[in-house]
Each structure stands twice: as structure tokens, then as C-alpha cells.
Enzyme design. Structure first.
Site, PDB file in Angstrom:
ATOM      1  N   ARG A 121      87.327 -22.969  41.144  1.00  0.00           N
ATOM      2  CA  ARG A 121      89.527 -23.410  40.407  1.00  0.00           C
ATOM      3  C   ARG A 121      89.013 -24.668  39.763  1.00  0.00           C
ATOM      4  O   ARG A 121      90.202 -25.160  39.909  1.00  0.00           O
ATOM      5  CB  ARG A 121      90.156 -23.510  41.469  1.00  0.00           C
ATOM      6  N   LYS A 143      92.123 -25.542  24.601  1.00  0.00           N
ATOM      7  CA  LYS A 143      92.464 -24.081  24.792  1.00  0.00           C
ATOM      8  C   LYS A 143      91.158 -24.078  25.269  1.00  0.00           C
ATOM      9  O   LYS A 143      89.894 -24.226  24.269  1.00  0.00           O
ATOM     10  CB  LYS A 143      92.571 -23.600  23.654  1.00  0.00           C
ATOM     11  N   GLU A 185      90.381 -27.055   8.768  1.00  0.00           N
ATOM     12  CA  GLU A 185      91.000 -27.312   9.515  1.00  0.00           C
ATOM     13  C   GLU A 185      91.806 -28.641   8.951  1.00  0.00           C
ATOM     14  O   GLU A 185      92.820 -29.451   9.705  1.00  0.00           O
ATOM     15  CB  GLU A 185      90.168 -27.686  11.232  1.00  0.00           C
ATOM     16  N   LYS A 227      95.891 -33.767  15.485  1.00  0.00           N
ATOM     17  CA  LYS A 227      95.906 -32.937  16.572  1.00  0.00           C
ATOM     18  C   LYS A 227      96.336 -33.415  17.999  1.00  0.00           C
ATOM     19  O   LYS A 227      96.803 -32.962  18.760  1.00  0.00           O
ATOM     20  CB  LYS A 227      94.584 -31.397  16.850  1.00  0.00           C
ATOM     21  N   GLU A 237     101.801 -24.856  23.750  1.00  0.00           N
ATOM     22  CA  GLU A 237     102.316 -24.484  22.548  1.00  0.00           C
ATOM     23  C   GLU A 237     103.118 -23.826  22.465  1.00  0.00           C
ATOM     24  O   GLU A 237     103.057 -21.648  22.448  1.00  0.00           O
ATOM     25  CB  GLU A 237     100.567 -23.115  22.463  1.00  0.00           C
ATOM     26  N   ARG A 241     103.622 -26.871  18.984  1.00  0.00           N
ATOM     27  CA  ARG A 241     101.978 -26.942  18.933  1.00  0.00           C
ATOM     28  C   ARG A 241     101.525 -25.900  18.183  1.00  0.00           C
ATOM     29  O   ARG A 241     100.866 -25.476  16.977  1.00  0.00           O
ATOM     30  CB  ARG A 241     101.668 -26.281  20.027  1.00  0.00           C
ATOM     31  N   ASN A 245      98.689 -23.752  14.105  1.00  0.00           N
ATOM     32  CA  ASN A 245      98.665 -22.811  13.724  1.00  0.00           C
ATOM     33  C   ASN A 245      98.632 -22.986  11.592  1.00  0.00           C
ATOM     34  O   ASN A 245      99.348 -21.289  10.951  1.00  0.00           O
ATOM     35  CB  ASN A 245      99.822 -22.062  13.544  1.00  0.00           C
ATOM     36  N   HIS A 248      97.307 -19.649   9.154  1.00  0.00           N
ATOM     37  CA  HIS A 248      96.673 -18.849  10.761  1.00  0.00           C
ATOM     38  C   HIS A 248      96.699 -17.584  10.339  1.00  0.00           C
ATOM     39  O   HIS A 248      95.740 -16.620  10.747  1.00  0.00           O
ATOM     40  CB  HIS A 248      96.405 -19.669  11.619  1.00  0.00           C
ATOM     41  N   HIS A 252      93.947 -15.185  10.224  1.00  0.00           N
ATOM     42  CA  HIS A 252      93.199 -14.717  11.117  1.00  0.00           C
ATOM     43  C   HIS A 252      92.603 -13.174  10.397  1.00  0.00           C
ATOM     44  O   HIS A 252      92.305 -11.947  10.568  1.00  0.00           O
ATOM     45  CB  HIS A 252      93.498 -14.632  12.308  1.00  0.00           C
ATOM     46  N   HIS A 264      86.010 -18.690   9.584  1.00  0.00           N
ATOM     47  CA  HIS A 264      87.099 -18.872   9.844  1.00  0.00           C
ATOM     48  C   HIS A 264      87.212 -20.440   9.078  1.00  0.00           C
ATOM     49  O   HIS A 264      88.724 -20.473   8.703  1.00  0.00           O
ATOM     50  CB  HIS A 264      86.745 -19.473  11.696  1.00  0.00           C
TER      51      HIS A 264
HETATM   52  N1  LIG Z   1      89.293 -23.857  22.259  1.00  0.00           N
HETATM   53  C1  LIG Z   1      90.378 -23.882  20.633  1.00  0.00           C
HETATM   54  O1  LIG Z   1      91.184 -24.710  20.643  1.00  0.00           O
HETATM   55  C2  LIG Z   1      89.357 -23.713  19.757  1.00  0.00           C
HETATM   56  C3  LIG Z   1      90.139 -23.929  18.163  1.00  0.00           C
HETATM   57  C4  LIG Z   1      89.202 -23.174  17.296  1.00  0.00           C
HETATM   58  C5  LIG Z   1      88.227 -22.525  17.304  1.00  0.00           C
HETATM   59  N2  LIG Z   1      87.369 -22.271  18.461  1.00  0.00           N
HETATM   60  C6  LIG Z   1      86.757 -21.452  18.343  1.00  0.00           C
HETATM   61  O2  LIG Z   1      85.403 -22.115  18.349  1.00  0.00           O
HETATM   62  C7  LIG Z   1      84.157 -21.169  17.580  1.00  0.00           C
HETATM   63  C8  LIG Z   1      83.978 -21.395  16.297  1.00  0.00           C
HETATM   64  O3  LIG Z   1      83.568 -22.909  16.436  1.00  0.00           O
HETATM   65  P1  LIG Z   1      82.258 -23.710  15.610  1.00  0.00           P
HETATM   66  O4  LIG Z   1      83.457 -23.416  14.414  1.00  0.00           O
HETATM   67  O5  LIG Z   1      81.863 -25.015  16.146  1.00  0.00           O
HETATM   68  O6  LIG Z   1      81.621 -22.519  15.452  1.00  0.00           O
HETATM   69  P2  LIG Z   1      79.520 -22.610  16.658  1.00  0.00           P
HETATM   70  O7  LIG Z   1      79.853 -23.352  17.178  1.00  0.00           O
HETATM   71  O8  LIG Z   1      79.386 -20.968  16.329  1.00  0.00           O
HETATM   72  O9  LIG Z   1      78.298 -22.794  16.094  1.00  0.00           O
HETATM   73  C9  LIG Z   1      78.254 -22.756  14.253  1.00  0.00           C
HETATM   74  C10 LIG Z   1      77.343 -22.820  14.013  1.00  0.00           C
HETATM   75  O10 LIG Z   1      76.621 -23.991  13.756  1.00  0.00           O
HETATM   76  C11 LIG Z   1      75.063 -23.885  14.919  1.00  0.00           C
HETATM   77  N3  LIG Z   1      75.550 -25.356  15.377  1.00  0.00           N
HETATM   78  C12 LIG Z   1      76.088 -25.759  16.370  1.00  0.00           C
HETATM   79  N4  LIG Z   1      75.831 -27.479  16.056  1.00  0.00           N
HETATM   80  C13 LIG Z   1      75.574 -27.889  15.210  1.00  0.00           C
HETATM   81  C14 LIG Z   1      74.238 -29.042  14.744  1.00  0.00           C
HETATM   82  N5  LIG Z   1      74.721 -30.312  15.429  1.00  0.00           N
HETATM   83  N6  LIG Z   1      73.106 -28.755  13.502  1.00  0.00           N
HETATM   84  C15 LIG Z   1      73.102 -27.559  13.201  1.00  0.00           C
HETATM   85  N7  LIG Z   1      73.450 -26.360  13.829  1.00  0.00           N
HETATM   86  C16 LIG Z   1      74.540 -26.553  14.552  1.00  0.00           C
HETATM   87  C17 LIG Z   1      75.324 -23.189  15.875  1.00  0.00           C
HETATM   88  O11 LIG Z   1      73.454 -22.853  16.882  1.00  0.00           O
HETATM   89  C18 LIG Z   1      76.227 -22.112  15.038  1.00  0.00           C
HETATM   90  O12 LIG Z   1      75.224 -21.229  14.204  1.00  0.00           O
HETATM   91  C19 LIG Z   1      85.032 -19.568  17.249  1.00  0.00           C
HETATM   92  O13 LIG Z   1      84.644 -18.927  18.821  1.00  0.00           O
HETATM   93  C20 LIG Z   1      85.963 -20.189  18.034  1.00  0.00           C
HETATM   94  O14 LIG Z   1      87.368 -19.477  18.424  1.00  0.00           O
HETATM   95  C21 LIG Z   1      88.770 -22.557  19.686  1.00  0.00           C
END
Ligand SMILES: NC(=O)c1ccc[n+]([C@@H]2O[C@H](COP(=O)([O-])OP(=O)(O)OC[C@H]3O[C@@H](n4cnc5c(N)ncnc54)[C@H](O)[C@@H]3O)[C@@H](O)[C@H]2O)c1
Length: 364
Positions: A121, A143, A185, A227, A237, A241, A245, A248, A252, A264
């Protein structure tokens, strides 16, 4: 080292921003969690590039530290991975006082925080984001999510970390396309915050990859503070919040309609362009501002990204978006910088026009 705070009613937490301070990060974690078991959920690419730094920094935890190496990519936000991670926690007798450290991009962050929020939990969580996107977006705001079948982020929760540590050193190994992803972003924040940030970004945008660490830290700090301010006022949200978007609803749909070929962050920039077009079309945004505002997103390299994406498919995906309530498509639009309108309904024709126009503006 810069320090910002995400102020939330029940659980405020600090965000530290600096360069090359992983050792200090681990020392700080040790100070707060001296006799705690920690599981570092580490993206494999991050480990590949930075294993020496990581091993050195966390050596001080001796037998208390465990690693889970997460396969890079969206597919890892799955029940299968979750299951494996829970097994490790059980096997090593993690308890309510234990800690999860997310060391990677948004994928590692989302699944790690989901694990932390559900195991017994809820156990402690620290984010060390390593992509630009996770630094300015996913590590802030609480999130958590995993994907279910083909539905992105369908299962998740809201769960806040104890700390977020942003070390810009990680950006040095990040592929250019991933930098662009985070820039999407950041550009969004430039529209929803104020003129100063917009102008600042416009000035430095062209050569982000060559700019000094101090400026990068400044950009990240500003983005995080935008943010943080928004989530502080609307953690779950319900209202405000939604301004996050901006761009967005289109984004999407662009991602999906391109079969995920459009990333993205790229989709977000395209989505911002579409939101500007639609705002202008609905006479919310003046022609003068519209032309002015297009300059920043068009600096991103989006050439021909949308060329093969059929407009009708985009519309179809928009209708299926989980954010679409009561089957009406609502948009987040803009009248001037910092002045965002929520829940604006638009006729199908105006939406199609915006998609077409975005294509035109980014096709050469
Ligand atoms: N929780 C939230 O509020 C929120 C907000 C936006 C996006 N997201 C989520 O985040 C995800 C996307 O995140 P992302 O864009 O960071 O992608 P990711 O985590 O897939 O990383 C992108 C790529 O970069 C590589 N990588 C990471 N750090 C590195 C580094 N320092 N050097 C070299 N390579 C590196 C990873 O292995 C991957 O191949 C999605 O799943 C999305 O849904 C969540």
C-alpha cells in the site's frame, strides 16, 4: 545546486537541480534512509552509459541496495515487468520502510512509482530522471502508470516521491531525438507560463545542444517550476491541471495515427501548432499573435513528420482518447501567453482544418 519545492497539501517535496552530483544524491538518500533497503529500478541504457558513476555512488548502501535493470522502451510499462519487480521485493523482504529509486526516463519513472505506490500500500519513492522529458515532466506531479494491452497509461495512481534529483549530466548521453522529445514539453510550458520564459526560450532554442550547463539548468528549473505550480494547485487534474494538456488532444492522436512513428515530444509540438491554428480559427487568438507564436514550435525539426498521417484517422483517435468526456472533443486553447482556455468545444470542420494546416506548415 538549485532547489525548488512541489507544494502539495499532504506531501510537499523538494526538487534538486544540478550537474554531476550523483554522489551527493546518494549521500542525501543515505542520510534520509540510513538503514533502509533500496531497489534501484534502472533503465538498461542508463546503466550501460553510467554504470561506473552509479555503482560508485550507491556503493555506500552496501548490502541494502538492489538493482532491477529495466529493458528500455514503452513495453516495459507492463504487468509482466511489474510482476517481476514485486517478486524481487518479496524475495528480499522489502517492507513498508523500504525505498524505490527510479533511475531512468519516464518509462522507468512511471513503473517505479506505480510499484512504490502499490507494494504494501505504498513505500518510499525517489525520482532520478535521466531524460529531458522525465526531468521537466514525468518526475514532477505524481502520476504513475502502466499500460494495459494496447491502452497507454490505463492503470495507475497518484503518488508523490520524497525527493526528485535532476542531474543534467545524464543528458550528455541522451540521443538527439530524446532531447527534442523533452523540448516539446518545455515549449508547452513557454506558452502556458509567461512572456519572459517564451522570449528566453526563443533566444536559446536554436542551439540547445551546445548551450552551457548553466543555461540548461535554468531552462529545466523554469520548466519544473511551471509544472510544480500547476500541480500544486490541482493535484488530481480536476481543473487547472488540464492546462498541461495544451496541445495534447492533438498530440495523442498524432502519435496513434502515425502508428507511434511520431514520438511523443514531436507530437506535442505538432499538437501545439494545431492548438494555435484552432485557437486562431475560432478567433480566440489574433492573427498577429498567431504568427508570432508559431515561430517557437516551428523551430523544431518536424519536417514531413505528418506527411503520411491521414486526417480522418487522427480524428478517430481523438474520439477514443480517454480524456474525451461524454463523447465531445474538448480542446485546451490559448488567447495569449499564459492565458489558457479549458474545455473549448470545436466543430469537426475546424478540427480537420487545424490538422490539415499543421501538416501544411510542417511539410516542405
Ligand atoms: N507520469 C507522468 O506525469 C508522465 C508525463 C509524461 C510522460 N510520461 C511517460 O513517460 C514515458 C516517456 O518518457 P521518456 O521520454 O523519458 O522515455 P523513456 O523512458 O522511454 O526513455 C527514452 C529512451 O532514452 C533512453 N535513455 C534514458 N535516459 C538516458 C540517458 N541518460 N542516456 C541515454 N539514453 C537514455 C531510454 O533507454 C529510452 O531508450 C511514457 O511512457 C509516458 O507515458 C509520464
Amino acid at each position: 545546486l538549485k532547489k525548488l519545492t512541489v507544494n502539495l497539501e499532504a506531501s510537499s517535496y523538494p526538487v534538486f537541480i544540478g550537474t554531476n552530483f550523483l554522489n551527493k544524491i546518494s549521500a542525501r538518500i543515505k542520510e534520509y534512509f540510513p538503514q533502509t533497503k533500496i531497489l534501484i529500478i534502472c533503465d538498461k541504457n542508463v546503466y550501460r552509459f553510467h554504470h561506473e558513476l552509479i555503482n560508485n555512488a550507491f556503493r555506500r548502501f552496501k548490502d541494502y541496495v538492489f538493482y532491477y535493470y529495466l529493458k528500455p522502451g514503452e513495453k516495459s510499462k507492463s504487468f509482466k515487468e511489474l510482476n517481476k519487480i514485486y517478486h524481487i521485493l518479496v524475495e528480499h523482504e522489502f517492507d513498508r520502510s523500504s525505498l524505490i529509486v527510479a533511475l531512468g526516463g519516464g518509462v522507468a519513472g512511471d513503473i517505479s512509482s506505480f510499484v512504490a505506490s502499490t507494494y504494501m500500500r505504498g513505500i518510499y519513492l525517489v525520482h532520478i530522471p535521466t531524460t529531458l522529458l522525465s526531468m521537466v515532466d514525468s518526475s514532477i506531479g505524481g502520476k504513475t502508470a502502466i499500460n494495459f494491452e494496447s491502452r497507454k497509461n490505463l492503470v495507475g495512481s497518484f503518488y508523490q516521491p520524497e525527493f526528485v534529483f535532476i542531474d543534467t549530466n545524464f543528458l550528455l548521453t541522451l540521443p538527439p531525438r530524446e532531447i527534442s522529445s523533452g523540448m516539446g514539453e518545455i515549449i508547452k510550458y513557454a506558452f502556458i507560463s509567461n512572456h519572459n520564459f517564451n522570449a528566453f526560450l526563443n533566444k536559446y532554442f536554436a542551439d540547445l545542444r551546445e548551450i552551457d550547463t548553466e543555461t540548461i539548468e535554468k531552462i529545466i528549473a523554469k520548466a519544473v517550476s511551471v509544472k510544480a505550480a500547476v500541480v500544486s494547485r490541482d493535484e488530481r487534474e480536476d481543473g487547472l491541471r488540464k492546462i498541461l494538456n495544451f496541445g495534447h488532444t492533438f498530440a495523442h492522436a498524432y502519435e496513434s495515427a502515425s502508428g507511434m512513428k511520431i514520438k511523443h515530444g514531436e507530437a506535442v509540438v505538432l499538437g501545439i501548432i494545431s492548438a494555435l491554428v484552432l485557437s486562431n480559427k475560432l478567433k480566440i487568438l489574433s492573427d498577429k499573435r498567431f504568427n508570432e507564436f508559431l515561430a517557437l514550435p516551428l523551430k523544431m525539426k518536424l519536417k514531413n513528420k505528418m506527411k503520411d498521417v491521414p486526417e480522418k484517422n487522427v480524428l478517430e483517435f481523438m474520439r477514443n482518447d480517454k480524456k474525451v468526456r461524454k463523447s465531445k472533443i474538448n480542446f485546451v486553447l490559448i488567447s495569449r501567453i499564459g492565458k489558457i482556455l479549458l474545455d473549448v468545444e470545436a466543430a469537426k470542420g475546424a478540427v480537420l482544418y487545424s490538422i490539415r494546416k499543421t501538416k501544411e506548415l510542417t511539410t516542405h
